[in-house]
Design a protein around this motif. Structure first.
Motif, PDB file in Angstrom:
ATOM      1  N   ASP A 133      -6.382  22.530   6.034  1.00 58.98           N
ATOM      2  CA  ASP A 133      -6.699  21.715   7.199  1.00 58.98           C
ATOM      3  C   ASP A 133      -6.514  20.235   6.870  1.00 58.98           C
ATOM      4  O   ASP A 133      -7.096  19.712   5.935  1.00 58.98           O
ATOM      5  CB  ASP A 133      -8.146  21.967   7.629  1.00 58.98           C
ATOM      6  N   ARG A 134      -5.685  19.541   7.642  1.00 61.82           N
ATOM      7  CA  ARG A 134      -5.482  18.105   7.448  1.00 61.82           C
ATOM      8  C   ARG A 134      -6.602  17.358   8.165  1.00 61.82           C
ATOM      9  O   ARG A 134      -6.768  17.489   9.369  1.00 61.82           O
ATOM     10  CB  ARG A 134      -4.123  17.672   8.008  1.00 61.82           C
ATOM     11  N   GLN A 135      -7.377  16.546   7.446  1.00 55.88           N
ATOM     12  CA  GLN A 135      -8.553  15.884   7.998  1.00 55.88           C
ATOM     13  C   GLN A 135      -8.232  14.453   8.415  1.00 55.88           C
ATOM     14  O   GLN A 135      -7.402  13.785   7.805  1.00 55.88           O
ATOM     15  CB  GLN A 135      -9.681  15.883   6.964  1.00 55.88           C
ATOM     16  N   PRO A 136      -8.902  13.986   9.448  1.00 56.06           N
ATOM     17  CA  PRO A 136      -8.671  12.612   9.883  1.00 56.06           C
ATOM     18  C   PRO A 136      -9.309  11.609   8.934  1.00 56.06           C
ATOM     19  O   PRO A 136     -10.485  11.716   8.594  1.00 56.06           O
ATOM     20  CB  PRO A 136      -9.340  12.578  11.260  1.00 56.06           C
ATOM     21  N   LEU A 148     -13.870   9.567   6.060  1.00 56.14           N
ATOM     22  CA  LEU A 148     -13.270  10.721   6.721  1.00 56.14           C
ATOM     23  C   LEU A 148     -14.268  11.306   7.706  1.00 56.14           C
ATOM     24  O   LEU A 148     -15.480  11.150   7.555  1.00 56.14           O
ATOM     25  CB  LEU A 148     -12.877  11.801   5.716  1.00 56.14           C
ATOM     26  N   GLN A 149     -13.742  12.012   8.721  1.00 54.75           N
ATOM     27  CA  GLN A 149     -14.618  12.664   9.684  1.00 54.75           C
ATOM     28  C   GLN A 149     -14.247  14.132   9.827  1.00 54.75           C
ATOM     29  O   GLN A 149     -13.075  14.501   9.895  1.00 54.75           O
ATOM     30  CB  GLN A 149     -14.541  11.990  11.061  1.00 54.75           C
ATOM     31  N   GLN A 150     -15.283  14.955   9.880  1.00 54.73           N
ATOM     32  CA  GLN A 150     -15.135  16.373  10.204  1.00 54.73           C
ATOM     33  C   GLN A 150     -16.229  16.719  11.197  1.00 54.73           C
ATOM     34  O   GLN A 150     -17.412  16.640  10.873  1.00 54.73           O
ATOM     35  CB  GLN A 150     -15.248  17.243   8.956  1.00 54.73           C
ATOM     36  N   TYR A 156     -15.858   8.272   0.404  1.00 55.43           N
ATOM     37  CA  TYR A 156     -15.504   8.427  -1.001  1.00 55.43           C
ATOM     38  C   TYR A 156     -15.347   7.042  -1.590  1.00 55.43           C
ATOM     39  O   TYR A 156     -14.566   6.228  -1.095  1.00 55.43           O
ATOM     40  CB  TYR A 156     -14.216   9.229  -1.191  1.00 55.43           C
ATOM     41  N   ASP A 157     -16.118   6.743  -2.633  1.00 50.10           N
ATOM     42  CA  ASP A 157     -16.068   5.456  -3.307  1.00 50.10           C
ATOM     43  C   ASP A 157     -15.145   5.587  -4.517  1.00 50.10           C
ATOM     44  O   ASP A 157     -15.446   6.299  -5.468  1.00 50.10           O
ATOM     45  CB  ASP A 157     -17.474   5.032  -3.756  1.00 50.10           C
ATOM     46  N   ALA A 184     -14.833   9.032  18.159  1.00 44.74           N
ATOM     47  CA  ALA A 184     -15.182   7.725  17.601  1.00 44.74           C
ATOM     48  C   ALA A 184     -13.976   7.054  16.942  1.00 44.74           C
ATOM     49  O   ALA A 184     -13.180   7.700  16.264  1.00 44.74           O
ATOM     50  CB  ALA A 184     -16.308   7.862  16.589  1.00 44.74           C
ATOM     51  N   THR A 185     -13.850   5.752  17.187  1.00 45.59           N
ATOM     52  CA  THR A 185     -12.907   4.911  16.462  1.00 45.59           C
ATOM     53  C   THR A 185     -13.727   4.029  15.532  1.00 45.59           C
ATOM     54  O   THR A 185     -14.737   3.462  15.934  1.00 45.59           O
ATOM     55  CB  THR A 185     -12.096   4.037  17.432  1.00 45.59           C
ATOM     56  N   ILE A 186     -13.275   3.904  14.288  1.00 50.71           N
ATOM     57  CA  ILE A 186     -14.072   3.262  13.244  1.00 50.71           C
ATOM     58  C   ILE A 186     -13.420   1.962  12.799  1.00 50.71           C
ATOM     59  O   ILE A 186     -12.201   1.901  12.598  1.00 50.71           O
ATOM     60  CB  ILE A 186     -14.237   4.181  12.031  1.00 50.71           C
TER      61      ILE A 186
END
Length: 354
Positions: free
Chosen positions: A301-304, A315-317, A324-325, A342-344
């Motif tokens: 699965d390609r994640q946004p 990242l959002q799921q 991730y730092d 949501a737009t971040i």
């Protein structure tokens, strides 16, 4: 001799050392709280010189503004005790707005009324400015990038707002309009880019005088602000960002985070067998140690990827936001209440003056 030595920094009181050499490196929320420490600190933090110094000294990402279609803006802090703004929904602006782009403590917002006015604001200080109406029609989803780099030479923010929009005169062409705070007006560039289709709103970044957007039909469209020329870069990219002063692209798939840096923007002018690559992979992180309830989907699965700059990737799921730092190599859940649409926007908690 002893009297002269007392004037040296090594003989300063600890409170004076902190005031002079530490406070400028702290975020705005902490500084507002520290005004209550004593009268000297309050006067120090309130001076224009200190505000200018802080905006040039503090650059760390402090959190993220979230924008959904039907809701006012909200803010998620990376550290609520240190970073924050007094009015995350931006109700200090004269009308309801949507955030369009951000840069080093400043936000560019667009009003929701018929006028669709643009506003530049600092959410930490509630300062704002309404921009004049653009010359061109930017459409319902303008591809905007706010270009602001703090400078020791400018006590007031000197910024540009760059908009890439579909040409009304040429099919499948993109034009560029630029607002300059120094000039106080908009100007349409003479450059056009053909074959751009549509650019992805909220995807743009600025690096070293060049603005980049993701294209809906693949790749990246860049616009050089100095030469006012545009071109296309190729690559499969989820998110654009900046790391160590260079453009990076970030993808997340097969449970792996992939970060690449732009190594050559002119590979499309070279021979087919030149061997020169446009992007070089600089980081590959296998997320084998994710929490069991991370919800990051099946292996293929390609994640946004919403955000990737500096040391932070977001990242959002589903309704969960994960960070991730890259410095600490730590992965964690930032929020489990994010909207699906949501737009971040990354945000720096700065005192910068508009």
């Amino acid at each position: 001799m002893g009297i002269a030595n007392k004037n040296c920094a090594m003989y300063m009181d600890l409170k004076d050392i902190i005031r002079e050499h530490t406070l400028p490196f702290l975020p705005a929320k902490s500084l507002f709280r520290f005004k209550g420490v004593c009268r000297d600190w309050k006067l120090q933090i309130s001076t224009p010189f200190f505000v200018h110094n802080q905006s040039n000294s503090f650059h760390g990402f402090s959190g993220f503004f979230c924008q959904s279609c039907s809701k006012p803006p909200s803010f998620i802090s990376l550290d609520p005790n240190s970073y924050g703004v007094p009015d995350p929904s931006l109700q200090f602006l004269p009308e309801p707005v949507d955030i369009k782009t951000s840069s080093h403590g400043l936000l560019c917002c667009q009003g929701r009324t018929v006028d669709k006015a643009y506003y530049i604001c600092n959410p930490a200080t509630k300062q704002w400015k309404k921009l004049p109406k653009p010359s061109a029609d930017h459409g319902s989803k303008p591809a905007l990038v706010l270009v602001f780099e703090p400078s020791l030479l400018n006590f007031v923010a000197d910024y540009k707002l760059v908009c890439a929009f579909s040409s009304a005169d040429f099919d499948d062409a993109c034009e560029f309009e630029i607002y300059s705070s120094k000039e106080g007006c908009w100007r349409i560039s003479g450059d056009l880019f053909f074959g751009a289709a549509m650019l992805r709103p909220n995807s743009g970044v600025h690096v070293n005088g060049i603005v980049y957007w993701l294209s809906m039909n693949g790749g990246v469209i860049l616009f050089d602000l100095g030469m006012e020329r545009s071109q296309r870069l190729f690559g499969l990219i989820s998110c654009l960002g900046v790391m160590n002063g260079k453009l990076i692209s970030t993808n997340f798939y097969n449970q792996t985070l992939h970060v690449s840096v732009l190594s050559n923007a002119y590979t499309n002018t070279m021979g087919i067998n030149s061997g020169v690559r446009t992007w070089d992979t600089i980081l590959t992180v296998k997320m084998d140690n994710l929490p069991e309830d991370s919800g990051l989907g099946p292996p293929n699965d390609r994640q946004p990827v919403h955000f990737s700059s500096g040391d932070i990737t977001l990242l959002q799921q589903g309704r969960k936001l994960y960070t991730y730092d890259r410095k600490t190599k730590e992965f964690g859940c930032l929020s489990d209440k994010a909207d699906y649409d949501a737009t971040i926007f990354g945000y720096v908690n700065s005192l910068v003056e508009i």
